[in-house]
Write an enzyme that holds these catalytic residues in place. Sequence first.
Site, mmCIF file in Angstrom:
data_model
loop_
_atom_site.group_PDB
_atom_site.id
_atom_site.type_symbol
_atom_site.label_atom_id
_atom_site.label_comp_id
_atom_site.label_asym_id
_atom_site.label_seq_id
_atom_site.Cartn_x
_atom_site.Cartn_y
_atom_site.Cartn_z
ATOM 1 N N ASN A 1 0.871 -1.176 0.000
ATOM 2 C CA ASN A 1 0.000 0.000 0.000
ATOM 3 C C ASN A 1 0.905 1.222 0.000
ATOM 4 O OD1 ASN A 1 -1.807 2.041 0.526
ATOM 5 N ND2 ASN A 1 -2.370 1.331 2.585
ATOM 6 N N TRP A 2 1.038 1.814 -1.173
ATOM 7 C CA TRP A 2 1.963 2.951 -1.300
ATOM 8 C C TRP A 2 1.442 4.209 -0.613
ATOM 9 C CZ3 TRP A 2 3.974 3.201 -7.095
ATOM 10 C CH2 TRP A 2 4.606 1.986 -7.410
ATOM 11 N N LYS A 3 0.150 4.224 -0.289
ATOM 12 C CA LYS A 3 -0.486 5.425 0.278
ATOM 13 C C LYS A 3 -0.208 6.627 -0.636
ATOM 14 C CE LYS A 3 -0.301 3.267 4.744
ATOM 15 N NZ LYS A 3 -0.226 3.396 6.191
ATOM 16 N N HIS B 1 -9.652 1.334 4.664
ATOM 17 C CA HIS B 1 -8.385 1.520 5.385
ATOM 18 C C HIS B 1 -8.629 2.479 6.555
ATOM 19 C CE1 HIS B 1 -4.320 2.717 6.369
ATOM 20 N NE2 HIS B 1 -3.920 1.590 5.786
ATOM 21 N N GLU C 1 -7.019 4.879 7.622
ATOM 22 C CA GLU C 1 -6.790 6.295 7.306
ATOM 23 C C GLU C 1 -7.992 6.893 6.574
ATOM 24 O OE1 GLU C 1 -3.003 5.652 5.415
ATOM 25 O OE2 GLU C 1 -2.190 5.070 7.363
ATOM 26 N N GLU D 1 -5.745 -4.802 10.519
ATOM 27 C CA GLU D 1 -4.700 -3.807 10.748
ATOM 28 C C GLU D 1 -4.981 -3.054 12.042
ATOM 29 O OE1 GLU D 1 -2.643 -2.629 6.846
ATOM 30 O OE2 GLU D 1 -4.417 -1.376 7.029
ATOM 31 N N GLY E 1 2.247 2.328 10.766
ATOM 32 C CA GLY E 1 3.192 3.429 10.604
ATOM 33 C C GLY E 1 3.875 3.839 11.906
ATOM 34 N N SER F 1 3.134 -2.045 10.433
ATOM 35 C CA SER F 1 4.590 -2.117 10.665
ATOM 36 C C SER F 1 5.173 -3.505 10.400
ATOM 37 C CB SER F 1 4.936 -1.637 12.087
ATOM 38 O OG SER F 1 4.545 -0.284 12.247
ATOM 39 N N GLY G 1 2.658 -1.131 4.312
ATOM 40 C CA GLY G 1 2.717 0.290 3.985
ATOM 41 C C GLY G 1 4.148 0.726 3.744
ATOM 42 N N GLY G 2 4.766 1.283 4.785
ATOM 43 C CA GLY G 2 6.108 1.860 4.679
ATOM 44 C C GLY G 2 7.118 0.976 3.969
HETATM 45 P P1 PGA Z 1 2.594 0.280 7.669
HETATM 46 O O1 PGA Z 1 1.152 0.491 7.009
HETATM 47 O O2 PGA Z 1 3.132 -1.024 7.131
HETATM 48 O O3 PGA Z 1 3.401 1.473 7.234
HETATM 49 O O4 PGA Z 1 2.394 0.230 9.147
HETATM 50 C C1 PGA Z 1 0.281 -0.578 6.802
HETATM 51 C C2 PGA Z 1 -1.018 -0.069 6.226
HETATM 52 O O5 PGA Z 1 -1.481 0.998 6.620
HETATM 53 O O6 PGA Z 1 -1.616 -0.705 5.334
#
Ligand code: PGA
Length: 251
Positions: A10-12, A96, A98, A168, A174, A214, A235-236
Site C-alpha cells: 500500500n503505497w499510500k 483503510h 486512514e 490492521e 506506521g 509495521s 505500507g512503509g
Molecule cells: P505500515 O502500514 O506497514 O506502514 O504500518 C500498513 C497499512 O497501513 O496498510
Amino acid sequence: MRRTQIVAGNWKMNKTYQEGRDLVKAIVEKLQPSDNKVVLCTPFIHLNSVAASIKDISNLHLGAQNCHQEMRGAYTGEVSAAMLQSVGAEYVIIGHSERRKYFSESDELLAQKVKTVLGIGLLPIFCCGEELAIREEGTQNQLVKKQLEAALFGLEEEDFAKVVIAYEPVWAIGTGKTATPEQAQEMHAYIRALISEKYGEKRADLTTILYGGSAKPNNAKELFSQPDVDGGLIGGASLKADDFVAIVNSF
Ligand code: PGA
C-alpha cells in the site's frame, strides 16, 4: 484447496510518477516467480503505467487504494470502480483506517463501497482493526466483529468469497509498533471463527486474512508463519523494492 497467500503493498500518498516507475521496475527485477500473489496498491496516477510494467508477470497484480461508492456522476475529484477496472486494476483497498479516520468513512458507506466494487468485478481488500484505546480497554474483538458485520456479512456467500480481509490494528500502522505474532494470530483466528459462524467452516478456511501494521523484513516471517495469517498489507516497507521483496519471500 489451500487458501491464497498474498502480500499487498500500500503505497499510500507516496511516489511521483517517475519514482513509481522506478520502484516497480526494481520490484519486477528482484521478484522470484512463486505461487503467492503480490498486489501493488498504488495511487491512481500510477495504475496505468504499473499495469503495463507488470503485465507479463503472472503473480503480480494491480490494486487501488480507494474508490467512490457510486458508479459514475457529478462527484468532482472522485474515481469510480469502473475507471479502476478500465486501467487494469483487479483489487481495491476498502475501509483503510486512514480513510475511516481522515475522510470519515463509516461502516455504512464502506458496505456500499464493497457492493459497488464486487458488482463491477473488482476484488476488495477490506480493512478492519482497532485503535489503541480499544485495545487497552480489551474490546477489540467486539469492534472488529461490528466492522465485519456492517460491511461484509450482508453479502451472499458467492460475493463474500471474493473478499480479502486485512486486519490492521491502528496502533501498529506506521508506528514501528508491530502486533506480536500471538496478538495477530489471536485476532485472525477470531475473524475466521466469525466467518465460520456466518458462512460455514469451508468458506472460513478459504478466506485470505492479511495482517497489516509495521510489517517489515525482520518480522514478516514470524507473522506469516502463524496458522491464520495468510500474508500482509504493507505500507512503509512497500516503498523500497528490497524490503518489499524480502517480505514477499518471507513465506
Ligand atoms: P505500515 O502500514 O506497514 O506502514 O504500518 C500498513 C497499512 O497501513 O496498510
